[in-house]
Design a protein around this motif. Structure first.
Motif, mmCIF file in Angstrom:
data_model
loop_
_atom_site.group_PDB
_atom_site.id
_atom_site.type_symbol
_atom_site.label_atom_id
_atom_site.label_comp_id
_atom_site.label_asym_id
_atom_site.label_seq_id
_atom_site.Cartn_x
_atom_site.Cartn_y
_atom_site.Cartn_z
ATOM 1 N N LEU A 23 65.558 -3.147 8.634
ATOM 2 C CA LEU A 23 64.603 -2.772 9.685
ATOM 3 C C LEU A 23 63.687 -1.630 9.259
ATOM 4 O O LEU A 23 62.704 -1.327 9.939
ATOM 5 N N GLY A 24 64.036 -0.967 8.173
ATOM 6 C CA GLY A 24 63.224 0.172 7.718
ATOM 7 C C GLY A 24 63.454 1.431 8.523
ATOM 8 O O GLY A 24 62.542 2.246 8.687
ATOM 9 N N VAL A 25 64.673 1.568 9.055
ATOM 10 C CA VAL A 25 65.027 2.794 9.780
ATOM 11 C C VAL A 25 66.299 3.370 9.155
ATOM 12 O O VAL A 25 66.883 2.775 8.243
ATOM 13 N N SER A 26 66.738 4.503 9.684
ATOM 14 C CA SER A 26 67.945 5.121 9.152
ATOM 15 C C SER A 26 69.194 4.519 9.783
ATOM 16 O O SER A 26 69.123 3.907 10.860
ATOM 17 N N ARG A 27 70.317 4.693 9.117
ATOM 18 C CA ARG A 27 71.598 4.213 9.658
ATOM 19 C C ARG A 27 71.916 4.911 10.978
ATOM 20 O O ARG A 27 72.449 4.304 11.913
ATOM 21 N N GLN A 28 71.539 6.187 11.058
ATOM 22 C CA GLN A 28 71.802 6.941 12.295
ATOM 23 C C GLN A 28 71.028 6.351 13.473
ATOM 24 O O GLN A 28 71.511 6.354 14.606
ATOM 25 N N THR A 29 69.839 5.844 13.199
ATOM 26 C CA THR A 29 69.041 5.249 14.276
ATOM 27 C C THR A 29 69.666 3.945 14.759
ATOM 28 O O THR A 29 69.688 3.669 15.961
ATOM 29 N N VAL A 30 70.197 3.141 13.832
ATOM 30 C CA VAL A 30 70.898 1.918 14.235
ATOM 31 C C VAL A 30 72.097 2.278 15.115
ATOM 32 O O VAL A 30 72.337 1.651 16.152
ATOM 33 N N ILE A 31 72.835 3.313 14.725
ATOM 34 C CA ILE A 31 73.994 3.760 15.520
ATOM 35 C C ILE A 31 73.527 4.180 16.920
ATOM 36 O O ILE A 31 74.142 3.808 17.927
ATOM 37 N N SER A 32 72.438 4.929 16.991
ATOM 38 C CA SER A 32 71.932 5.399 18.293
ATOM 39 C C SER A 32 71.485 4.241 19.171
ATOM 40 O O SER A 32 71.717 4.246 20.378
ATOM 41 N N ILE A 33 70.830 3.256 18.558
ATOM 42 C CA ILE A 33 70.364 2.100 19.344
ATOM 43 C C ILE A 33 71.566 1.296 19.847
ATOM 44 O O ILE A 33 71.622 0.907 21.013
ATOM 45 N N GLU A 34 72.523 1.065 18.970
ATOM 46 C CA GLU A 34 73.699 0.278 19.362
ATOM 47 C C GLU A 34 74.469 0.941 20.498
ATOM 48 O O GLU A 34 74.994 0.273 21.383
ATOM 49 N N SER A 35 74.539 2.262 20.456
ATOM 50 C CA SER A 35 75.300 2.972 21.492
ATOM 51 C C SER A 35 74.477 3.175 22.762
ATOM 52 O O SER A 35 75.000 3.651 23.763
ATOM 53 N N GLY B 56 68.677 14.829 0.139
ATOM 54 C CA GLY B 56 69.446 13.731 -0.435
ATOM 55 C C GLY B 56 70.584 13.279 0.448
ATOM 56 O O GLY B 56 71.278 12.303 0.128
ATOM 57 N N ARG B 57 70.790 13.977 1.570
ATOM 58 C CA ARG B 57 71.909 13.633 2.448
ATOM 59 C C ARG B 57 71.529 12.504 3.418
ATOM 60 O O ARG B 57 70.384 12.400 3.835
ATOM 61 N N ASP B 58 72.530 11.712 3.766
ATOM 62 C CA ASP B 58 72.332 10.590 4.691
ATOM 63 C C ASP B 58 72.546 11.082 6.126
ATOM 64 O O ASP B 58 73.468 10.659 6.823
ATOM 65 N N THR B 59 71.675 11.987 6.556
ATOM 66 C CA THR B 59 71.748 12.540 7.912
ATOM 67 C C THR B 59 70.328 12.662 8.464
ATOM 68 O O THR B 59 69.344 12.497 7.726
ATOM 69 N N ALA B 65 64.219 16.642 6.046
ATOM 70 C CA ALA B 65 63.964 17.509 4.884
ATOM 71 C C ALA B 65 63.247 16.742 3.781
ATOM 72 O O ALA B 65 62.454 17.310 3.037
ATOM 73 N N ALA B 66 63.536 15.435 3.693
ATOM 74 C CA ALA B 66 62.917 14.614 2.652
ATOM 75 C C ALA B 66 61.606 13.989 3.105
ATOM 76 O O ALA B 66 61.021 13.178 2.379
#
Lengths: 69, 149
Positions: A23-35, B56-59, B65-66
């Motif tokens: 989707l071109g988004v972050s993993r955290q965003t997928v988690i937020s959408i799912e929840s 570089g962090r997955d957060t 920051a990146a």
């Protein structure tokens, strides 16, 4: 607003990271959408629905206030 | 912004640049305080390196920051900056009130901060808000029918 992102993702055997990359988004965003903590923008909602070959109203149900799949 | 710099380097580069300018200010102020300028450069370099590593962090913080934040992360950043501005305005108001009460001469920086935050808010409203227009204000523009070729 209830959505079927988690249900569709697990049906296809995808991880959250794989879906995020698609989707071109972050993993955290997928988690937020799912929840249900984050309601995606209209373009992202269409992207998600198209990815799963569903319509936006099938993917996101505004009548159900309960979050998550 | 800064498309010629790789995204992950943009914020560290900005921090390093700000540190260099800050160090230059110390040098301009007094040449004998060169060691303060060196300290400022070292601190800025350390901060730039830490931001680069954070990128570089997955957060959410890493993505910001990146300079590779998605729409939710950009919203989180926007909300955080709005909160920071609100806190700055409250702190400035408290500072101004205290300065007036104790008859201090340092009241005006608080007033400047209050004025800048207030002006910034009004500028944001005028920049990002929809201009007040009559109904169908854009109806005068020729509309191209989809059936016309």
């Amino acid at each position: 607003m209830r959505n079927r992102v988690r249900e569709q993702r697990t049906q296809r055997g995808l991880s959250q990271a794989e879906l995020a990359a698609a989707l071109g988004v972050s993993r955290q965003t997928v988690i937020s959408i799912e929840s249900g903590r984050y309601l995606p923008s209209l373009p992202l909602a269409f992207t998600i629905a198209r990815f799963f070959d569903l319509t936006v109203d099938k993917m996101f149900d505004p009548d159900d206030e309960e979050a998550g799949a | 912004m800064m498309p010629f710099i790789p995204p992950r380097l943009r914020k560290p580069a900005g921090i390093a640049l700000a540190g260099a300018v800050f160090a230059a200010a110390w040098l301009v102020r007094d040449g004998s305080l060169w060691w303060v300028a060196i300290l400022a450069v070292i601190a800025a370099a350390a901060r730039a390196v830490s931001w680069y590593r954070m990128g570089g962090r997955d957060t959410d913080e890493g993505a910001l920051a990146a300079s590779q934040a998605d729409e939710r992360q950009q919203l989180v950043s926007l909300q955080s900056r709005a909160l920071a501005c609100n806190l700055a305005a409250v702190a400035a108001f408290i500072g101004l009130t205290v300065a007036i009460a104790v008859k201090a001469a340092w009241w005006w920086p608080f007033l400047v901060i209050l004025a800048v935050t207030g002006f910034g808010y009004l500028l944001g409203l005028s920049s990002y808000g929809e201009p007040d227009a009559d109904d169908d204000a854009d109806a005068e523009q020729p509309e191209r029918s989809p059936i016309q070729s």
